[in-house]
Design a protein around this motif. Structure first.
Motif, PDB file in Angstrom:
ATOM      1  N   TRP A   1       0.861  -1.176   0.000  1.00 59.16           N
ATOM      2  CA  TRP A   1       0.000   0.000   0.000  1.00 59.16           C
ATOM      3  C   TRP A   1       0.898   1.226   0.000  1.00 59.16           C
ATOM      4  O   TRP A   1       2.077   1.146   0.317  1.00 59.16           O
ATOM      5  CB  TRP A   1      -0.937   0.015   1.212  1.00 59.16           C
ATOM      6  CG  TRP A   1      -0.232  -0.025   2.538  1.00 59.16           C
ATOM      7  CD1 TRP A   1       0.044  -1.134   3.286  1.00 59.16           C
ATOM      8  CD2 TRP A   1       0.298   1.084   3.256  1.00 59.16           C
ATOM      9  NE1 TRP A   1       0.713  -0.778   4.427  1.00 59.16           N
ATOM     10  CE2 TRP A   1       0.883   0.579   4.445  1.00 59.16           C
ATOM     11  CE3 TRP A   1       0.341   2.460   3.031  1.00 59.16           C
ATOM     12  CZ2 TRP A   1       1.499   1.396   5.380  1.00 59.16           C
ATOM     13  CZ3 TRP A   1       0.954   3.273   3.963  1.00 59.16           C
ATOM     14  CH2 TRP A   1       1.520   2.734   5.132  1.00 59.16           C
TER      15      TRP A   1
ATOM     16  N   GLU B   1     -10.747   2.159   9.925  1.00 61.18           N
ATOM     17  CA  GLU B   1     -10.684   1.295   8.747  1.00 61.18           C
ATOM     18  C   GLU B   1      -9.249   1.146   8.253  1.00 61.18           C
ATOM     19  O   GLU B   1      -8.821   0.044   7.893  1.00 61.18           O
ATOM     20  CB  GLU B   1     -11.584   1.825   7.631  1.00 61.18           C
ATOM     21  CG  GLU B   1     -11.553   0.926   6.412  1.00 61.18           C
ATOM     22  CD  GLU B   1     -12.795   0.998   5.561  1.00 61.18           C
ATOM     23  OE1 GLU B   1     -12.979   0.089   4.726  1.00 61.18           O
ATOM     24  OE2 GLU B   1     -13.566   1.959   5.696  1.00 61.18           O
ATOM     25  N   LEU B   2      -8.494   2.211   8.254  1.00 60.62           N
ATOM     26  CA  LEU B   2      -7.086   2.108   7.845  1.00 60.62           C
ATOM     27  C   LEU B   2      -6.311   1.178   8.761  1.00 60.62           C
ATOM     28  O   LEU B   2      -5.515   0.354   8.308  1.00 60.62           O
ATOM     29  CB  LEU B   2      -6.437   3.492   7.845  1.00 60.62           C
ATOM     30  CG  LEU B   2      -6.699   4.394   6.642  1.00 60.62           C
ATOM     31  CD1 LEU B   2      -5.957   5.702   6.809  1.00 60.62           C
ATOM     32  CD2 LEU B   2      -6.278   3.707   5.343  1.00 60.62           C
TER      33      LEU B   2
ATOM     34  N   LEU C   1      -7.388  -2.459   8.059  1.00 56.09           N
ATOM     35  CA  LEU C   1      -6.892  -2.924   6.766  1.00 56.09           C
ATOM     36  C   LEU C   1      -5.388  -3.154   6.776  1.00 56.09           C
ATOM     37  O   LEU C   1      -4.876  -4.038   6.082  1.00 56.09           O
ATOM     38  CB  LEU C   1      -7.259  -1.915   5.672  1.00 56.09           C
ATOM     39  CG  LEU C   1      -8.727  -1.882   5.253  1.00 56.09           C
ATOM     40  CD1 LEU C   1      -9.016  -0.657   4.401  1.00 56.09           C
ATOM     41  CD2 LEU C   1      -9.105  -3.152   4.498  1.00 56.09           C
TER      42      LEU C   1
ATOM     43  N   SER D   1      -8.337  -6.010  -0.019  1.00 51.99           N
ATOM     44  CA  SER D   1      -6.991  -5.514   0.259  1.00 51.99           C
ATOM     45  C   SER D   1      -6.899  -4.000   0.089  1.00 51.99           C
ATOM     46  O   SER D   1      -7.561  -3.408  -0.764  1.00 51.99           O
ATOM     47  CB  SER D   1      -5.972  -6.171  -0.676  1.00 51.99           C
ATOM     48  OG  SER D   1      -5.904  -7.558  -0.431  1.00 51.99           O
ATOM     49  N   LEU D   2      -6.044  -3.402   0.895  1.00 48.42           N
ATOM     50  CA  LEU D   2      -5.781  -1.973   0.849  1.00 48.42           C
ATOM     51  C   LEU D   2      -4.725  -1.661  -0.211  1.00 48.42           C
ATOM     52  O   LEU D   2      -3.692  -2.321  -0.279  1.00 48.42           O
ATOM     53  CB  LEU D   2      -5.285  -1.508   2.221  1.00 48.42           C
ATOM     54  CG  LEU D   2      -4.856  -0.050   2.361  1.00 48.42           C
ATOM     55  CD1 LEU D   2      -6.072   0.864   2.300  1.00 48.42           C
ATOM     56  CD2 LEU D   2      -4.122   0.147   3.694  1.00 48.42           C
TER      57      LEU D   2
ATOM     58  N   TYR E   1      -4.005   5.223   0.744  1.00 44.47           N
ATOM     59  CA  TYR E   1      -4.927   6.235   1.243  1.00 44.47           C
ATOM     60  C   TYR E   1      -4.407   7.619   0.882  1.00 44.47           C
ATOM     61  O   TYR E   1      -3.267   7.796   0.430  1.00 44.47           O
ATOM     62  CB  TYR E   1      -5.107   6.113   2.759  1.00 44.47           C
ATOM     63  CG  TYR E   1      -3.940   6.642   3.567  1.00 44.47           C
ATOM     64  CD1 TYR E   1      -3.993   7.902   4.144  1.00 44.47           C
ATOM     65  CD2 TYR E   1      -2.784   5.879   3.739  1.00 44.47           C
ATOM     66  CE1 TYR E   1      -2.920   8.395   4.875  1.00 44.47           C
ATOM     67  CE2 TYR E   1      -1.714   6.358   4.465  1.00 44.47           C
ATOM     68  CZ  TYR E   1      -1.786   7.622   5.038  1.00 44.47           C
ATOM     69  OH  TYR E   1      -0.728   8.118   5.749  1.00 44.47           O
TER      70      TYR E   1
ATOM     71  N   ILE F   1      -9.739   6.405   0.933  1.00 38.00           N
ATOM     72  CA  ILE F   1      -9.118   5.097   1.051  1.00 38.00           C
ATOM     73  C   ILE F   1      -9.178   4.426  -0.311  1.00 38.00           C
ATOM     74  O   ILE F   1     -10.212   4.456  -0.990  1.00 38.00           O
ATOM     75  CB  ILE F   1      -9.835   4.225   2.109  1.00 38.00           C
ATOM     76  CG1 ILE F   1      -9.845   4.933   3.467  1.00 38.00           C
ATOM     77  CG2 ILE F   1      -9.132   2.872   2.235  1.00 38.00           C
ATOM     78  CD1 ILE F   1     -10.569   4.158   4.557  1.00 38.00           C
TER      79      ILE F   1
ATOM     80  N   TYR G   1      -8.727   1.012  -2.607  1.00 39.29           N
ATOM     81  CA  TYR G   1      -8.784  -0.443  -2.534  1.00 39.29           C
ATOM     82  C   TYR G   1      -8.531  -1.056  -3.902  1.00 39.29           C
ATOM     83  O   TYR G   1      -8.553  -0.375  -4.928  1.00 39.29           O
ATOM     84  CB  TYR G   1     -10.177  -0.923  -2.102  1.00 39.29           C
ATOM     85  CG  TYR G   1     -10.788  -0.246  -0.928  1.00 39.29           C
ATOM     86  CD1 TYR G   1     -10.635  -0.764   0.361  1.00 39.29           C
ATOM     87  CD2 TYR G   1     -11.566   0.900  -1.070  1.00 39.29           C
ATOM     88  CE1 TYR G   1     -11.231  -0.162   1.447  1.00 39.29           C
ATOM     89  CE2 TYR G   1     -12.159   1.513   0.014  1.00 39.29           C
ATOM     90  CZ  TYR G   1     -11.992   0.978   1.272  1.00 39.29           C
ATOM     91  OH  TYR G   1     -12.582   1.582   2.341  1.00 39.29           O
TER      92      TYR G   1
END
Length: 364
Positions: A23, A82-83, A86, A96-97, A100, A109, A111
């Motif tokens: 990420w 949420e971050l 994830l 999956s992330l 952001y 965010i 995805y």
């Protein structure tokens, strides 16, 4: 706000011997470009957090971007939660992330993009008329999403409860494999805790009674929601239907009398045209009803659910099939509606999912 995320404090904890998910931090300019300035034609859906848009990066890869609707402390908290969740998780049945963005009051965010959108869109939304979910796909979705929740409940440390399991939060990739998504309401539960007491959040029709009334949440609340999801997946019906302006009937109250009368064929989604495996349909429906029992201690764990759905515990399933709760149709018909009053709707949302054709997914 999210500087802890940039520093990698959470991501390091999420490894636990596994390869770290990839990420990165995106710029607002990059996401504006990817989504054509968050064009309405790119909108995939809308929820309490904000809107989700399809986008395409400079390298051609497709993404989904969740954009905070209005900045507030509450929305900021959900964004951060949420971050953090994830960054901790990695499982083939969890979304999956990709990264952001946090610039000014913009919170986004990013995805993986799921080409077949949500289960909700195929059961009730834009794709429902296509009848693209045959019985084999439905069984795979049931087992796959259950395995994703098993990871949250039994393998993640600390344990994670989702608190908003529903069909619009089960996304489908290009092969219709399930990915459980949207962790804005999720809670971490320390090993020593039996539950967390919290403000009620979720969606009408999916909420466990002890959570809706008392705000006590633990893994069994997710089990209840998943039981509703199983009935929804088997029948193609929504979790609730309006009987009048003030009364709704739940899918549970509709299905239980039919099960007691052994009328499983009347539960099956008519769009299947009878093309399903009778034993598997019975398995999905009975397991779903076991999950939605009023007493949380009577519900199976998600480990049990996966085992039962896969048909790996014949003796236990036989015991369930002969349970007293499936023998008394009169008792099952007593509670034929659930009255919902407006004073609960500040915390509990209706299922309002916007599905866009997304240029008829011409890229796919």
């Amino acid at each position: 706000m999210a500087s802890w995320f940039c520093c990698g404090k959470v991501s390091n904890r999420s490894r636990r011997g596994k390869e770290q998910p990839t990420w990165r931090v995106f710029s607002l300019k990059e996401l504006h470009s990817a989504t054509n300035n968050f064009n309405y034609d790119n909108k995939l859906g809308e929820g309490s957090f904000g809107s989700v848009y399809w986008g395409q990066l400079w390298d051609g890869s497709q993404i989904a971007v969740k954009r905070l609707k209005v900045w507030s402390n509450r929305a900021e908290t959900e964004f951060t939660v949420e971050l953090e969740i994830l960054a901790r998780i990695r499982h083939k049945n969890l979304l999956s992330l990709r990264g952001y963005c946090e610039e000014g009051q913009e919170r986004l965010i990013v995805y993986e993009y799921m080409q077949n959108l949500s289960l909700h869109s195929h059961l009730h939304g834009h794709h429902s008329f296509e009848c693209s979910l045959d019985w084999n796909l439905r069984m795979n979705i049931a087992i796959g999403s259950a395995e994703g929740i098993v990871y949250l409940h039994h393998q993640a440390r600390p344990r994670i409860i989702h608190r908003d399991i529903k069909s619009s939060n089960v996304l489908l990739d290009s092969d219709f494999k399930a990915r459980v998504a949207d962790f804005g309401f999720a809670k971490l539960i320390p090993d020593w805790a039996t539950h967390v007491s919290t403000r009620v959040k979720g969606t009408i029709g999916y909420l466990a009674p002890e959570y809706a009334m008392l705000g006590k949440a633990n893994e069994s609340c997710d089990v209840y929601s998943f039981g509703v999801l199983l009935l929804e997946l088997a029948s193609g019906r929504r979790p609730t239907e309006k009987l009048s302006s003030t009364v709704r009937r739940s899918i549970v109250d509709w299905a239980l009398p039919l099960v007691c009368e052994k009328k499983f064929s009347e539960i099956a989604d008519p769009r299947l045209n009878g093309n399903y495996v009778e034993e598997e349909l019975k398995r999905v429906v009975l397991v779903g009803l076991m999950c939605v029992q009023d007493l949380p201690e009577k519900r199976p764990t998600m480990l049990d659910v996966v085992e039962l759905l896969k048909g790996e515990s014949r003796d236990r399933f036989s015991h369930i099939e002969n349970s007293d709760m499936f023998r008394n149709p009169l008792a099952a018909e007593i509670n034929n509606g659930t009255s919902l009053t407006d004073d609960r709707l500040d915390c509990i949302s209706e299922e309002k999912e916007l599905e866009r054709p997304l240029r008829e997914n011409a890229e796919l």
